[in-house]
Structures are given as structure tokens and as C-alpha cells.
Design a protein around this motif. Structure first.
Motif, PDB file in Angstrom:
ATOM      1  N   PRO A 145      36.155  46.448  40.970  1.00 18.48           N
ATOM      2  CA  PRO A 145      35.263  47.259  40.126  1.00 18.48           C
ATOM      3  C   PRO A 145      34.417  46.419  39.168  1.00 18.48           C
ATOM      4  O   PRO A 145      33.280  46.794  38.859  1.00 18.48           O
ATOM      5  CB  PRO A 145      36.230  48.174  39.364  1.00 18.48           C
ATOM      6  N   GLU A 146      34.940  45.296  38.685  1.00 17.97           N
ATOM      7  CA  GLU A 146      34.167  44.455  37.777  1.00 17.97           C
ATOM      8  C   GLU A 146      32.950  43.865  38.494  1.00 17.97           C
ATOM      9  O   GLU A 146      31.883  43.714  37.904  1.00 17.97           O
ATOM     10  CB  GLU A 146      35.039  43.337  37.204  1.00 17.97           C
ATOM     11  N   HIS A 147      33.126  43.516  39.772  1.00 18.59           N
ATOM     12  CA  HIS A 147      32.007  42.959  40.542  1.00 18.59           C
ATOM     13  C   HIS A 147      30.917  44.005  40.752  1.00 18.59           C
ATOM     14  O   HIS A 147      29.721  43.727  40.572  1.00 18.59           O
ATOM     15  CB  HIS A 147      32.507  42.440  41.885  1.00 18.59           C
ATOM     16  N   THR A 148      31.327  45.212  41.161  1.00 19.15           N
ATOM     17  CA  THR A 148      30.319  46.238  41.419  1.00 19.15           C
ATOM     18  C   THR A 148      29.652  46.680  40.118  1.00 19.15           C
ATOM     19  O   THR A 148      28.455  46.990  40.105  1.00 19.15           O
ATOM     20  CB  THR A 148      30.938  47.454  42.138  1.00 19.15           C
ATOM     21  N   LEU A 149      30.415  46.698  39.013  1.00 23.34           N
ATOM     22  CA  LEU A 149      29.817  47.035  37.720  1.00 23.34           C
ATOM     23  C   LEU A 149      28.794  45.987  37.311  1.00 23.34           C
ATOM     24  O   LEU A 149      27.732  46.318  36.760  1.00 23.34           O
ATOM     25  CB  LEU A 149      30.904  47.162  36.654  1.00 23.34           C
ATOM     26  N   TYR A 150      29.095  44.718  37.583  1.00 23.59           N
ATOM     27  CA  TYR A 150      28.149  43.638  37.285  1.00 23.59           C
ATOM     28  C   TYR A 150      26.849  43.822  38.070  1.00 23.59           C
ATOM     29  O   TYR A 150      25.753  43.704  37.515  1.00 23.59           O
ATOM     30  CB  TYR A 150      28.788  42.295  37.638  1.00 23.59           C
TER      31      TYR A 150
END
Length: 269
Positions: free
Chosen positions: A64-69
């Protein structure tokens, strides 16, 4: 974008400050793009390989952190584009063009951030990719919102209608102007979206969405209760699926076929 053989063959372009040669390098790339496919493969990299090698291979769609970035970068770019468009519209409003200008803003696709397990915008026909903005500003129009189906093919007849020109007889889209002026019902009862590569088609009618996939089983979603398309109900809704299939075949079967088009369905990007 070039393989080492091309760089070695043109040392005058690829040494030192290559920015001063950027126009010649672009011309070189264009010249290689026009040759036959086998030779092109030997001389050019796939332009998307560059993105993958430098960036995309470090992204984990399950994180999720990657897609949020990625989404935060995407939204930042949208904010920049909004500001540029605002500047253009403000300029128009302060000139004599304001009462004689039609502005149409549309998007050719959305962007996916892991909603269905993938990134980018060419993998499928879910709503995050095909439900896109269409904004029309014209002197004859009052502010309003259309909540009925529209399609890209309606844009050209609408523009012609706004400037009081007839649409060509072969136009498949319909003018949205009567509906926007409150003088007519919705021009469409359905929407069709198609991947330009692969032959996959989405057909939407009355809140139901049928996705016909060339190499996978078809899918059916009730957008009224499942707008994020998480529950494929094609097994539970066999009769409805059959009806949508039949109507899609009827509509596309009536489309005029043009020379050189090898698809049973006209390409709708």
C-alpha cells in the motif's frame, strides 16, 4: 532508447553534452522507428523498457505504501494540469474570445493503482480506467452536470452542433447539446469501451457492466451495488448476461465496416 550498436555508430551525437544534439537524436529515433520490425528490434529498445529498468521494477503493487506513493505523484501532476487549465480559462475570460469559444476537456483513460492488482492504464476495462471526465464549456451552456451515459464518439457531433454545422451521415455518436440544454432525453442507453489492442470489450447498460475478454472468461458486475467491481456475478446472472451479450452483438453488428478493419467490432479506443 537506442541499443549500443546505434550509439557506437553515431559517436558525434552521443558524446559530451548530448542535449545540444537532441533534435538530431530525435530524428535518428524517428528514422529507426519507420524501418521494418525485425531491424527495429535490433536497433531500438522498447521505450517502456526505460521506465521499467529505472523505476517500475522497484514498485510492488501489493504494498500500500508503494501505490500511495504513485497516487500522490499522479495527483500532484493533476493539480499542476488544473492550474495550467485555469490559467488558460482565465485568459479566455478576459478577452473578446470568451463569448465565442468552445472548450472541451476530456481524458482518454484513467489510471489504476492496484484496485484490480495492476498498475498503469492498459491492462483492463474496469471503471477506474474507462470512467473519465468530459467537461464542455460554451457560451450557450449554463452550469450543469450530466449523469447519463456519454461516449467519446459523441464529442465530435456535439462540437459541430454547438457551431451549427451538420454531423456527417456516417457519424456513430450523437450530439449531447439538446440534452445539455434540457430539450431532450439522454442520447444513449448504453456505453461501449474497447481496448485498442487485445479485442477486449466492456458493455454498460442500466447499471450492469459486461466485460468480454478475448483470452479469459467474461465478467459481469452490478455497478449500482458494486461500483468498484469486486464481485463478478456472471454465474448468478446467466439470463442477464445472455441479454447483454445479444444486445452488444446487435449494436456492433449494425456498425459499418471499413476497408482494412479486420475486427468484427469497429475499434473503439
Amino acid at each position: 532508447m537506442f541499443k549500443p550498436e546505434v550509439v557506437a555508430a553515431h559517436p558525434e551525437l552521443f558524446q559530451g553534452n548530448i542535449l545540444i544534439h537532441k533534435d538530431k537524436i530525435f530524428d535518428l529515433y524517428q528514422s529507426y522507428k519507420t524501418i521494418d520490425t525485425e531491424a527495429k528490434t535490433k536497433l531500438l529498445k522498447n521505450v517502456w523498457d526505460i521506465e521499467f529498468e529505472s523505476f517500475a521494477r522497484f514498485i510492488d503493487v501489493r504494498n500500500p505504501e508503494h501505490t500511495l506513493y504513485l497516487k500522490s505523484n499522479y495527483l500532484a501532476l493533476l493539480k499542476l494540469i488544473d492550474a495550467k487549465i485555469a490559467g488558460l480559462l482565465n485568459l479566455l475570460s478576459t478577452t473578446s474570445l470568451a463569448d465565442n469559444t468552445v472548450v472541451v476537456i476530456r481524458s482518454d483513460h484513467g489510471e489504476e493503482f492496484g484496485e484490480h492488482g495492476q498498475l498503469s492504464h492498459q491492462n483492463n476495462l474496469y471503471q477506474e480506467l474507462i470512467h473519465v471526465p468530459l467537461i464542455i464549456k460554451a457560451p450557450s451552456l449554463s452550469p450543469g452536470k450530466i449523469d447519463k451515459p456519454t461516449q467519446d464518439i459523441d464529442i465530435m457531433p456535439t462540437i459541430l452542433d454547438l457551431v451549427k454545422l451538420p454531423s456527417p451521415a456516417q457519424a456513430q455518436g450523437k450530439s449531447l447539446l439538446p440534452f445539455m440544454l434540457g430539450k431532450g432525453a439522454s442520447v444513449n442507453t448504453y456505453q461501449i469501451a474497447q481496448r485498442s489492442l487485445g479485442g477486449d470489450v466492456a458493455f454498460i447498460k442500466e447499471g450492469w457492466k459486461l466485460i468480454v475478454l478475448k483470452n479469459q472468461p467474461a465478467e459481469l458486475y452490478d455497478l449500482s451495488t458494486d461500483p468498484k467491481e469486486k464481485h463478478n456475478v456472471i454465474v448468478q446472472e446467466k439470463d442477464r448476461t445472455g441479454q447483454l451479450f445479444e444486445e452488444l452483438r446487435r449494436i456492433t453488428g449494425e456498425l459499418k465496416q471499413y476497408p482494412g478493419v479486420n475486427s468484427t467490432i469497429d475499434q473503439i479506443d
